[in-house]
Structure formats: C-alpha cells, structure tokens
Design an enzyme around this catalytic site. Structure first.
Site, PDB file in Angstrom:
ATOM      1  N   ASP A   1       0.839  -1.198   0.000  1.00  0.00           N
ATOM      2  CA  ASP A   1       0.000   0.000   0.000  1.00  0.00           C
ATOM      3  C   ASP A   1       0.877   1.252   0.000  1.00  0.00           C
ATOM      4  O   ASP A   1       0.653   2.182  -0.778  1.00  0.00           O
ATOM      5  CB  ASP A   1      -0.913  -0.039   1.237  1.00  0.00           C
ATOM      6  CG  ASP A   1      -1.631   1.271   1.479  1.00  0.00           C
ATOM      7  OD1 ASP A   1      -2.549   1.575   0.714  1.00  0.00           O
ATOM      8  OD2 ASP A   1      -1.268   1.984   2.436  1.00  0.00           O
TER       9      ASP A   1
ATOM     10  N   GLU B   1      -2.378  -5.165  -3.407  1.00  0.00           N
ATOM     11  CA  GLU B   1      -1.409  -4.374  -2.638  1.00  0.00           C
ATOM     12  C   GLU B   1      -0.296  -5.269  -2.110  1.00  0.00           C
ATOM     13  O   GLU B   1       0.886  -4.910  -2.157  1.00  0.00           O
ATOM     14  CB  GLU B   1      -2.103  -3.665  -1.475  1.00  0.00           C
ATOM     15  CG  GLU B   1      -3.035  -2.545  -1.935  1.00  0.00           C
ATOM     16  CD  GLU B   1      -3.716  -1.830  -0.783  1.00  0.00           C
ATOM     17  OE1 GLU B   1      -3.927  -0.622  -0.887  1.00  0.00           O
ATOM     18  OE2 GLU B   1      -4.057  -2.496   0.225  1.00  0.00           O
TER      19      GLU B   1
END
Lengths: 235, 235
Positions: free
Chosen positions: B60, B127
């Site tokens: 992320d 992610e």
C-alpha cells in the site's frame, strides 16, 4: 555509495551556502539545487515560483514507504496493525515538526510570514525536503540517508515502536530488575475450525500469574503480560 | 533491464506454476517465490504461516509513493490538491479491486472462505503483490512494472486525473465540437500584498463569456471555465 559532487560546482553564493547546508545535514552535495530551494520555499514566499507543497505531497509518500520498509524488516513478527501503529508514531505531525527543528530547517526555510510560524510549517518542509532528496538521489539512497541521518540519529525508534504495546518486554524488564525469573509458557494449542488458538501463561516463582488465549501466539503472550502488569498496578 | 531468471529454477510444480503466472503478469521470474506465496495467502488460509497482511501494509505504501512520483512528473503544473485527488482516484479501493480481477488474482489467491468473497479481498491481495514485487525487485523496477503492466494497461489515467476537475479541457473540447474558436485571456495581474492575483477571462465569438480571479493562474482559468460550463448547463 553516494555519487560525490563537489560543492565547488556552485558559483552563486546563496546556492553554495544551501548546498553546504544539505551536505552537512545529509552527507551529499545536491545534483539539482533547485529542488532544495523549492522544498524550502513556503507558499507565503512563493510569488510566481512553485512553493514546497508539491514536493511535500511527494515526500510524504516516500517517507511513508521507506518507514514501512524499515519497520517491515525491523519487526519480522509484527502484525499489520502493529506496523501501521508504529509508523503512525514515527511520522506523526508532532514528531516531524520536532525533527525539522532538530535539523535546523527553520533556519533554511524561506517564508514571507511576519511573526510566529506554526510548527507544522517546519514538519511540512521536512516532508518536502525528503521529496527533494528522493528526486535528486533516488529511492535507495534516500532510504539510507533518511534512516541514518534522521531517524536513527534523532528518534528513539525502539521506544516509539514499543511504547504502550509491548507488554511482554515491559514485564520481562520489570522482573529482571527484581531478579525474579519469569517465563512465557504454551499451555495448550486448541483448534477452533480452521484456526489455532494458543493458550499461554506467564510463570514466575512456580506459579502461573496470568493466562490468555489468542489465535496469534505473540498476541496471547502480550495479553497475558498485560494481565500481570495490571495486577501489579503497572498499567 | 530486469535480471533474467529462468523459470527452470523452480522444481516444485506449484512453485513453478506460480512463478509462470507472475512472469506472465509482470514480465519477470521471481527471485523469492515465497514472497508471492505469502502475498497470495489470505488470512483465512494462513494457519501457522504468515498471511498477506504484512505485505499489504508495505505494498500500500509503495503503491502510494510510486503513483505520487508518477503524477508529480506527469502533471508538472498541478497543485498539491490536484495531485492528492488524482492519486486517490487511481488507488481507490474500488479501482484496486477491479484491477485485481483484471489481473486474475482471484485465480491465484489462496483462501479458506466458503462462498462469496468480498471484492476488497482481491484489492488487498493486489497491494500485497506490489509489496512482494518491491521486496523482490526493488523500488525502481517495481515502479516500471506497476506502471507498464498495471496502470497504463488497465486504467484510463487521463480520465481519472481529469475527471470532474479539468473544466478548461472540457470547455475546450465542447467548443471544438461546435467548431467555435475559444481562448483564455489574461485580463490583468493585480498585486494583493505579497501575492499576485490573476484575472482571466474566457473569450468566444468576440465576447468574454466569464471571468475569474485567483492567485494561481491555472486555477483562475479553471474557475472561469467552470462558470461557462455552468451557464451552458454542462455541469
């Protein structure tokens, strides 16, 4: 190794002075001094030039990524929640403002505000400087510079990442001071559907002082440690 | 150039299959296949192994940083607010979930949930995969891979970054369709203390259709364009 550029490449006196400051702070002579001028230009003083806000956007992201990488490797057993919390503490507004002052960015920042400046102005400038370092030196060198020259030198990372949450270490330290042996024992492993449940206890002087259950063994130990600390009035 | 590893290095059949999938998706053979196994292991299936949540935390951050860098360079005149907004659109939960399905991560993810999975599970896995690519290949190569193989191939970036906000382009396009010449004119530059104020107008068919004032010239043009679009009932 950082590519070595000589400070002599700057002939303009104010560029040379800024390049020297960057070298003193981070150990490298900037390739592109304009990036650092921009990073240290508050919007109040930007007039027709670009202020540091774009670089702040970039630097904030880069800082988050490199602290994430650092913690990911530093805390191989930490869960996502612990990593997120630890990073939040390290890059908190308050911490960045303090760090910026420790680095003396207040003496380098160009503003056009009369009187007292809110300290967030300096934290934001620090993020912008990280953005400038990143564009000038690339990710890997920035990672090294920020960790060596800022994080490790000016922050007590161990305290920040353990603060409040690492009850196990706190309990072990407490018992070590009292010179009483203490150990964490696995009492059982139960299966609840597809998840394991670890049942752990804290043992001292031949007695189990507290027990806890959790699907994550480390979390179970933390919970048991917390219970003992509570009984001792330490939290 | 990515370092070329042969798929033959994997002897275990399931490792080889996963390595081939990663190669098909991203153009490289993983150096450390375990990273990708972890990235594709949902917490429901993690048992004693580490789930993909730690890598999701890392990925992320890395994704945010590399999209920040991409937009910073793609939009040299954009202000911080525009950059932030554009990035939010690109890395929105919804977009990541869709991208993960386009890449077919649903066929690679290991879960232990019976029945329908919430689509966020796939966005999170994407992610985590970015985190794995980053640890395996480093920042620079990850930047290249994510941009070339994911962002540019599967997203309409231009639409995402202009959507709603670029009123100037929308107005220009509208007038081009009508074949009516349109131009933005600087009517005056005023000085308000240390700030300049740009006063701009939108001119078509010999008339100023709307005017606006703003310290940022581009923003003044956007405001003026918006006013015309409003008059035309286009927003």
């Amino acid at each position: 190794m950082l590519k070595y550029l000589s400070i002599k490449r700057y002939t303009n006196a104010s560029d040379k002075k800024l390049a020297q400051s960057i070298k003193n702070l981070f150990g490298f002579v900037p390739g592109n001094i304009d990036l650092f001028k921009q990073a240290l230009r508050h919007s109040s003083a930007s007039r027709n030039k670009t202020s540091n806000e774009r670089l702040e956007f970039l630097g904030d992201s880069v800082l988050n990524a490199l602290i994430a990488e650092y913690l990911f490797k530093l805390m191989p057993n930490a869960e996502e929640g612990e990593l997120t919390q630890s990073r939040s503490r390290i890059v908190s507004r308050q911490n960045l403002n303090k760090l910026a002052l420790k680095l003396g960015l207040n003496n380098l920042l160009v503003t056009d505000i009369k009187g007292h400046l809110p300290s967030s102005v300096f934290g934001n400038a620090l993020e912008a400087v990280v953005g400038a370092v990143f564009l000038d030196q690339g990710y890997k060198k920035t990672q090294k510079i920020i960790l060596e020259k800022i994080i490790k030198q000016h922050l007590h990372v161990k305290e920040l990442i353990q603060e409040d949450t690492d009850y196990k270490s706190r309990l072990i330290n407490l018992y070590q001071k009292k010179k009483i042996p203490l150990r964490f024992v696995l009492l059982s492993e139960k299966h609840d559907g597809h998840k394991k449940i670890f049942h752990v206890g804290v043992e001292a002087e031949g007695k189990i002082r507290a027990e806890a259950n959790h699907p994550n063994k480390r979390a179970a130990e933390q919970l048991a440690a917390l219970t003992v600390l509570e009984k001792l009035g330490e939290v």
